[in-house]
Scaffold this active site. Structure first.
Site, PDB file in Angstrom:
ATOM      1  N   LYS A 121      50.739  67.799  26.950  1.00 24.98           N
ATOM      2  CA  LYS A 121      51.884  67.040  27.445  1.00 24.98           C
ATOM      3  C   LYS A 121      51.538  65.565  27.598  1.00 24.98           C
ATOM      4  O   LYS A 121      52.263  64.687  27.124  1.00 24.98           O
ATOM      5  CB  LYS A 121      52.365  67.592  28.784  1.00 24.98           C
ATOM      6  CG  LYS A 121      53.636  66.939  29.301  1.00 24.98           C
ATOM      7  CD  LYS A 121      53.745  66.988  30.805  1.00 24.98           C
ATOM      8  CE  LYS A 121      52.850  65.943  31.450  1.00 24.98           C
ATOM      9  NZ  LYS A 121      53.046  65.827  32.917  1.00 24.98           N
ATOM     10  N   ASP A 139      57.588  68.600  29.973  1.00 25.75           N
ATOM     11  CA  ASP A 139      57.229  68.819  31.371  1.00 25.75           C
ATOM     12  C   ASP A 139      58.254  69.770  31.982  1.00 25.75           C
ATOM     13  O   ASP A 139      59.068  70.359  31.269  1.00 25.75           O
ATOM     14  CB  ASP A 139      57.148  67.496  32.134  1.00 25.75           C
ATOM     15  CG  ASP A 139      58.491  66.810  32.279  1.00 25.75           C
ATOM     16  OD1 ASP A 139      59.507  67.311  31.736  1.00 25.75           O
ATOM     17  OD2 ASP A 139      58.556  65.761  32.947  1.00 25.75           O
TER      18      ASP A 139
END
Length: 224
Positions: A121, A139
């Site tokens: 991420k 996320d």
């Protein structure tokens, strides 16, 4: 509604009404953004922005961070979530940036993920925001909103599966922007426990709204 049509409406709305989204993290260089994103894991951008001015004043470059002790870093980030682990990660990140990358923030997912505290991420955020590559960072906000809108199938139960499902339908040039659109929509409108459907401009194609809200069910605790 076909998934392609949901994407068409999603992209049409945001390209018209919010054409130039940006991260809410404050930074002046790729190094500062990298540090800020590492700090933002399971922590709000607002909190990160409160502590990074002092952190960057003391450690303005990767070289300064590389010379720092874990204790020095911890003293400046103690108010974020998981400060012990993040202090260790940042101290190690500074050392690796200097030792392996000449003090420069790398531009590939593979190299970025070698750095302490940097997962997929975080790496996607850096290559997207700094290097404008078609990377989709997933996320909790992106994961939640993508499912509620019906942009991804229910079988997409991991961040990587959601990432792959999203980039399949979004033009490469818009992927970096779509990342911000999904995050900001989830942060301010499509919030976790009480989505603000009455304020949402996307209800005409939102699967969650049509399945759970419009029939009269109260959206108190959302399924995603």
């Amino acid at each position: 509604m076909p998934r392609a049509e949901r994407f068409r409406r999603f992209l049409a709305y945001f390209t018209t009404h919010f054409p130039e989204p940006e991260t809410e993290l404050h930074y002046r260089s790729p190094y500062e953004l990298l540090v800020a994103v590492v700090l933002s894991a399971q922590c709000t951008d607002k909190r990160v922005n409160q502590i990074t001015p002092a952190l960057f004043e003391q450690f303005p470059t990767p070289a300064h961070l590389a010379a720092a002790s874990v204790e020095d870093v911890f003293a400046l980030i103690r108010s974020v979530s998981y400060p012990n682990n993040k202090a260790k990660h940042l101290a190690g990140l500074g050392r690796m940036l200097m030792a392996d990358f000449g003090g420069e923030v790398p531009s590939t997912l593979e190299e970025l993920q070698r750095l302490p505290g940097v997962g997929r991420k975080t790496a996607n955020v850096i290559v997207s925001v700094v290097y404008n590559q078609p990377a989709m960072a997933v996320d909790t906000h992106v994961f939640r909103v993508a499912h509620r809108l019906g942009l991804v199938p229910r079988t997409a139960t991991t961040p990587l599966a959601v990432e792959k499902a999203l980039v399949r339908y979004i033009p490469e040039a818009l992927i970096p922007k779509a990342h911000h659109w999904l995050i900001l929509h989830g942060r301010y409108i499509c919030v976790a426990r009480r989505p603000k459907c009455e304020q949402c401009p996307l209800t005409d194609f939102c699967k969650y709204y049509h399945d759970k809200v419009r029939p009269g069910l109260e959206p108190i605790v959302a399924p995603i």
